[in-house]
Design an enzyme around this catalytic site. Structure first.
Site, PDB file in Angstrom:
ATOM      1  N   ASP A 197       0.842  -1.189   0.000  1.00 53.94           N
ATOM      2  CA  ASP A 197       0.000   0.000   0.000  1.00 53.94           C
ATOM      3  C   ASP A 197       0.889   1.254   0.000  1.00 53.94           C
ATOM      4  O   ASP A 197       1.847   1.321  -0.764  1.00 53.94           O
ATOM      5  CB  ASP A 197      -0.954  -0.030   1.202  1.00 53.94           C
ATOM      6  CG  ASP A 197      -2.124   0.929   1.049  1.00 53.94           C
ATOM      7  OD1 ASP A 197      -3.142   0.530   0.466  1.00 53.94           O
ATOM      8  OD2 ASP A 197      -2.017   2.076   1.491  1.00 53.94           O
ATOM      9  N   TYR A 318      -2.930  10.612  -0.150  1.00 50.51           N
ATOM     10  CA  TYR A 318      -3.825  10.427  -1.289  1.00 50.51           C
ATOM     11  C   TYR A 318      -3.920  11.657  -2.178  1.00 50.51           C
ATOM     12  O   TYR A 318      -4.316  11.553  -3.336  1.00 50.51           O
ATOM     13  CB  TYR A 318      -5.218  10.017  -0.795  1.00 50.51           C
ATOM     14  CG  TYR A 318      -5.285   8.578  -0.372  1.00 50.51           C
ATOM     15  CD1 TYR A 318      -5.675   7.585  -1.269  1.00 50.51           C
ATOM     16  CD2 TYR A 318      -4.928   8.195   0.912  1.00 50.51           C
ATOM     17  CE1 TYR A 318      -5.716   6.254  -0.886  1.00 50.51           C
ATOM     18  CE2 TYR A 318      -4.966   6.875   1.304  1.00 50.51           C
ATOM     19  CZ  TYR A 318      -5.362   5.903   0.402  1.00 50.51           C
ATOM     20  OH  TYR A 318      -5.390   4.588   0.775  1.00 50.51           O
ATOM     21  N   HIS A 375      -4.320  -7.943  -0.429  1.00 49.04           N
ATOM     22  CA  HIS A 375      -3.640  -6.663  -0.233  1.00 49.04           C
ATOM     23  C   HIS A 375      -2.813  -6.611   1.044  1.00 49.04           C
ATOM     24  O   HIS A 375      -1.770  -5.958   1.085  1.00 49.04           O
ATOM     25  CB  HIS A 375      -4.703  -5.561  -0.209  1.00 49.04           C
ATOM     26  CG  HIS A 375      -4.166  -4.177  -0.159  1.00 49.04           C
ATOM     27  ND1 HIS A 375      -3.453  -3.611  -1.194  1.00 49.04           N
ATOM     28  CD2 HIS A 375      -4.233  -3.216   0.808  1.00 49.04           C
ATOM     29  CE1 HIS A 375      -3.114  -2.374  -0.882  1.00 49.04           C
ATOM     30  NE2 HIS A 375      -3.563  -2.108   0.332  1.00 49.04           N
TER      31      HIS A 375
END
Length: 402
Positions: A197, A318, A375
């Site tokens: 991630d 982000y 993930h």
């Protein structure tokens, strides 16, 4: 000697840390969970299939059951006890005029040739992703035989780490600088960074820019795309993985666009209600995994976010990835990794990018394609994750340490 003995040449002076919320905080939290309503039944939340990127999200039934467990049987004190069973530390690190109080868990080795290995999480993860792997290491090795120094930081803004500053911008490159200062300050002039991630982006920046970072292993390489007829030469498993990648890109990343374009709004909204935060975060643990984690495991992660007020503090990266001009670093020449790089491929990763594409972004010397996993590699299959680490580090460390 114990796993908590720092290297003698460390310039930083970390302080032992203990996870603990007050009884009053815990009581208030329990009341908030109890009093927080769940929205009304709708066609969408009654038929939702969270494993399908194209099908509405988390179901009302799952959220109701998770809320019930949170209210009646969940025990955060047990989770605190587990956190505190490992050597925990905090240490101040200055970056761009702001002092971060960085939290990390560590298993320090007494072996002179032990490889310093930093394990980096992302969102909505935390250091909790790696605790099962730490358990395996403690059972398998003693401080005298442990082949790694294992350092698991809480990224700046996450968990028990402070920041970022409320007065100036902060980004992924800043995270990488803090992590590099942590490792070198602990006395490691050479180290390996591993990440999934957001941790994969941080590891890439470290591999490309930090002299002390000698090798990088990642299990996410989102942002890469095909050129020409590259898809035709892929294996059937990789083609299926690209289908999942495409579904995520079309229907699975609305959360990330919100984080990237409206971090103030979503940060304030989800910091006001634990059930709202559970729905937002819980969906990702259910959707991005091969086999859904137990509810209690998801509650651990969300409770940590709640008590540390992490959500609004943690989503700042982000803006780089999903707000224009967006970048995932992979296609930028300055972030090509010339050092040894490893990549683990998992079929239920949200972006199972083919090996050949990753090889264009660095010196890919180690690769493992798995039949299982998603993930959260370390959390889902800790034995498999540890095997990968032992294999990758064992192969590259003898060639890169100086």
């Amino acid at each position: 000697m114990s796993f908590s003995t720092l290297p003698q040449n460390a310039s930083l002076k970390p302080k032992p840390f203990k996870a603990h919320v007050s009884d009053d905080e815990l009581k208030l939290f329990t009341q908030l969970v109890k009093l927080s309503p769940i929205g009304p039944s709708t066609f969408e939340n009654e038929t939702a299939d969270v494993k399908d990127f194209n099908h509405f999200g988390v179901s009302r039934a799952w959220l109701s059951e998770a809320k019930k467990q949170w209210e009646t049987s969940y025990d955060w004190r047990k989770t605190e006890d587990r956190i505190n069973s490992y050597p925990n530390f905090t240490v101040p690190i200055e970056e761009d005029g702001f002092t971060f109080d960085v939290h990390f868990i560590a298993l320090f080795s007494a072996k002179k040739d032990a490889a310093p290995l930093m394990l980096l999480h992302g969102w909505p993860g935390s250091f909790l992703e790696f605790v099962d792997t730490l358990d395996l290491l403690e059972k398998k090795y003693t401080p005298e035989t442990l082949p790694f120094h294992v350092i698991v930081p809480s990224l700046p803004g996450y968990g028990y780490s402070s920041g970022p500053s409320t007065k100036k911008n902060f980004n992924t490159e800043g995270i990488a600088s803090v992590c590099d200062k942590l490792m070198t300050g602990l006395g490691f002039s050479s180290y390996i960074s591993q990440g999934g991630d957001i941790g994969s982006f941080v590891s890439r920046v470290l591999g490309a820019t930090a002299p002390a970072c000698k090798a990088v292993h990642i299990n996410l390489a989102i942002g890469l795309t095909a050129e020409g007829n590259e898809v035709e030469s892929l294996s059937q498993e990789e083609k299926i993985g690209l289908g999942r990648y495409g579904a995520f890109g079309e229907m699975g990343n609305a959360y990330a666009r919100m984080h990237g374009t409206r971090p103030s709004t979503i940060g304030l909204v989800l910091s006001s209600n634990p059930i709202a935060q559970l729905a937002w975060i819980g969906e990702k643990f259910l959707q991005w995994t091969d086999v859904s984690p137990p509810i209690a495991s998801i509650l651990d992660s969300v409770t940590l976010y709640w008590f540390t007020q992490s959500f609004a503090r943690a989503i700042f990266p982000y803006r780089q990835f999903f707000a224009p001009p967006a970048t995932f670093f992979h296609n930028e020449e300055k972030y090509f990794i010339n050092k040894p790089m490893g990549y683990s491929w998992h079929p239920k990763e949200l972006a199972p990018v083919p090996k050949a594409w990753v090889a264009k972004t660095g010196n890919l010397v180690w690769y493992k394609g798995h039949e299982k996993g998603g993930h959260f590699a370390s959390m889902e299959l800790p034995e498999q994750f540890l095997d990968d680490m032992e294999s990758f580090v064992g192969e590259v460390w003898p060639t890169v340490q100086k």
